[in-house]
Scaffold this motif. Structure first.
Motif, PDB file in Angstrom:
ATOM      1  N   ASP A 174     -94.864 -44.996  50.368  1.00 16.28           N
ATOM      2  CA  ASP A 174     -94.869 -43.560  50.083  1.00 16.28           C
ATOM      3  C   ASP A 174     -96.193 -43.073  49.517  1.00 16.28           C
ATOM      4  O   ASP A 174     -96.432 -41.864  49.427  1.00 16.28           O
ATOM      5  N   ASP A 175     -97.037 -44.001  49.112  1.00 14.17           N
ATOM      6  CA  ASP A 175     -98.369 -43.665  48.591  1.00 14.17           C
ATOM      7  C   ASP A 175     -99.337 -43.707  49.770  1.00 14.17           C
ATOM      8  O   ASP A 175     -99.612 -44.781  50.310  1.00 14.17           O
ATOM      9  N   PRO A 176     -99.885 -42.570  50.203  1.00 12.98           N
ATOM     10  CA  PRO A 176    -100.741 -42.569  51.402  1.00 12.98           C
ATOM     11  C   PRO A 176    -101.921 -43.526  51.307  1.00 12.98           C
ATOM     12  O   PRO A 176    -102.271 -44.169  52.300  1.00 12.98           O
ATOM     13  N   ALA A 177    -102.534 -43.639  50.137  1.00 14.57           N
ATOM     14  CA  ALA A 177    -103.678 -44.530  49.986  1.00 14.57           C
ATOM     15  C   ALA A 177    -103.255 -45.995  50.153  1.00 14.57           C
ATOM     16  O   ALA A 177    -103.904 -46.772  50.870  1.00 14.57           O
ATOM     17  N   LYS A 178    -102.160 -46.373  49.492  1.00 15.71           N
ATOM     18  CA  LYS A 178    -101.696 -47.758  49.589  1.00 15.71           C
ATOM     19  C   LYS A 178    -101.161 -48.068  50.986  1.00 15.71           C
ATOM     20  O   LYS A 178    -101.328 -49.176  51.497  1.00 15.71           O
ATOM     21  N   ALA A 179    -100.494 -47.088  51.608  1.00 20.58           N
ATOM     22  CA  ALA A 179     -99.984 -47.309  52.961  1.00 20.58           C
ATOM     23  C   ALA A 179    -101.135 -47.544  53.935  1.00 20.58           C
ATOM     24  O   ALA A 179    -101.051 -48.406  54.827  1.00 20.58           O
ATOM     25  N   ALA A 180    -102.211 -46.789  53.797  1.00 19.41           N
ATOM     26  CA  ALA A 180    -103.378 -46.987  54.656  1.00 19.41           C
ATOM     27  C   ALA A 180    -104.012 -48.350  54.399  1.00 19.41           C
ATOM     28  O   ALA A 180    -104.443 -49.043  55.332  1.00 19.41           O
ATOM     29  N   ALA A 181    -104.068 -48.745  53.118  1.00 23.47           N
ATOM     30  CA  ALA A 181    -104.623 -50.062  52.780  1.00 23.47           C
ATOM     31  C   ALA A 181    -103.737 -51.168  53.341  1.00 23.47           C
ATOM     32  O   ALA A 181    -104.230 -52.184  53.858  1.00 23.47           O
TER      33      ALA A 181
END
Length: 379
Positions: A268-275
């Motif tokens: 749900d965290d866009p930054a962590k999902a991209a990582a």
């Protein structure tokens, strides 16, 4: 990419749900599943029209933009070492910081998720089921198997010295079997009983943790008659106790799933999902690199990192089989559903919809990474 390693302190241990099969349900509930674990079906679960439970599968495109300062805390020690040993062979400059956590195994990984101290972990396929039943919302984001799983099983059953006449699964009747509820080793015990047509009251399950050399030690001490052994324990056990009558029995069942799973808070965290999207690419390519570099893996991982002899390292490489990192998860999810249904009937928990445990947005990402690696390896 900068990396650092830390020990992650898990949250207080939560109860583990033991695995069983439909025919064993009543006995398991009577002898193993004491307590009120069935009441732990989390508030995040939703009931579908067919009675299954589970949160809706993730939708929408995976984010690709990784903001500066993004950190992903990863409990995947094997991939960590593969990346270190491979060096420039793998493109590990992912554009974010990896904080490698010294966490492995289902219980510790799920507890770290619950504590908010881990973003993704590497386990077999059982922990995501139990995590969901105990109220933790998680998703599988990557999966690998063995193409030649029948020839290279992860586990064999060790038979204690002095225990005669145990040459097949059917011969387990009347014997004491080491059992670790909720773990892959426990599940393979129950699958073996199912395959042999045995009920739980046909054997005596002895609860023991499946860590270190607990199982081979218990066999040697006569505490149990049969126990699932994995990895180099199989060869060592026969070498040490073969002359005394110790032997192993193969089971012929699939025991090869290996997955990455993450709490939905990570997704749900866009930054962590991209990582995480970037990391699963590296994870897939690292598995293929290990297969392509057995000598480096033996020396760099098994000998230098794990402290094994070169002979033991060679044994493990030779028995690792060929990695299968599928581009299509259809068959994997169907097999996972069978496992879920078997455990649900045994534990009294509501069945889960397997597709809801898998974030299938990652499948094409992994497929592309595998294709790129193989194209580069062949150039």
């Amino acid at each position: 990419m900068s990396t650092r390693t830390r020990r992650t302190r898990p949250a207080p241990r939560t109860a583990a749900l033991p695995a069983a099969r439909p025919r064993l349900a009543a006995a398991v509930l009577a002898t193993v599943l004491t307590g009120t674990l069935a009441a732990c079906s989390g508030a995040s679960a939703q009931t579908t029209g067919d009675g299954r439970t589970g949160a809706p599968a993730a939708t929408g495109e995976l984010p690709t933009e990784i903001p500066a300062g993004t950190t992903l805390v990863i409990g995947d020690p094997t991939t960590q070492k593969a990346v270190e040993i491979a060096g420039d062979d793998l493109d590990a400059d992912l554009g974010f910081e990896i904080e490698w956590a010294n966490v492995s195994g289902g219980p510790a990984t799920t507890e770290a998720f619950r504590a908010g101290s881990l973003d993704v972990g590497a386990v077999a396929d059982i922990p995501p089921i139990h995590a969901t039943w105990t109220g933790l919302d998680v998703r599988i984001v990557a999966a690998s198997y063995r193409e030649d799983w029948a020839d290279f099983p992860i586990y064999e059953f060790g038979v204690a010295p002095g225990v005669e006449g145990v040459d097949s699964l059917e011969d387990f009747r009347g014997h004491r079997i080491a059992y670790s509820p909720g773990q892959a080793q426990g599940v393979i015990v129950l699958r073996a009983l199912q395959e042999a047509g045995l009920d739980l009251d046909d054997v005596e399950l002895v609860e023991l943790p499946s860590t270190g050399d607990v199982y081979p030690t218990a066999l040697a001490a006569g505490e149990v008659d049969v126990a699932p052994l994995g990895g180099v324990q199989i060869a060592r056990y026969v070498d040490q106790y073969g002359e005394d009558g110790g032997n192993t029995v193969t089971h012929g069942l699939r025991d090869d799933p290996s997955v990455l799973y993450a709490p939905t808070s990570t997704l749900d965290d866009p930054a962590k999902a991209a990582a995480l999207r970037a990391y699963v690419r590296l994870w897939a390519q690292a598995k293929l690199w290990v297969e392509d570099h057995p000598d480096a893996w033996v020396q760099g991982y098994y000998v230098a990192d794990q402290g094994l002899s070169e002979e033991d390292g060679r044994y493990l490489v030779e028995h690792a089989g060929t990695p299968d990192v599928p581009a299509d998860w259809t068959d994997a999810i169907e097999r996972h559903q069978e496992t879920i249904d078997l455990l649900a009937e045994a534990t009294g928990n509501e069945p889960l919809d397997a597709p809801d445990l898998w974030d299938q947005r990652f499948a094409p990402v992994i497929a592309e990474a595998v294709e790129e690696y193989r194209a580069g390896a062949g150039s």
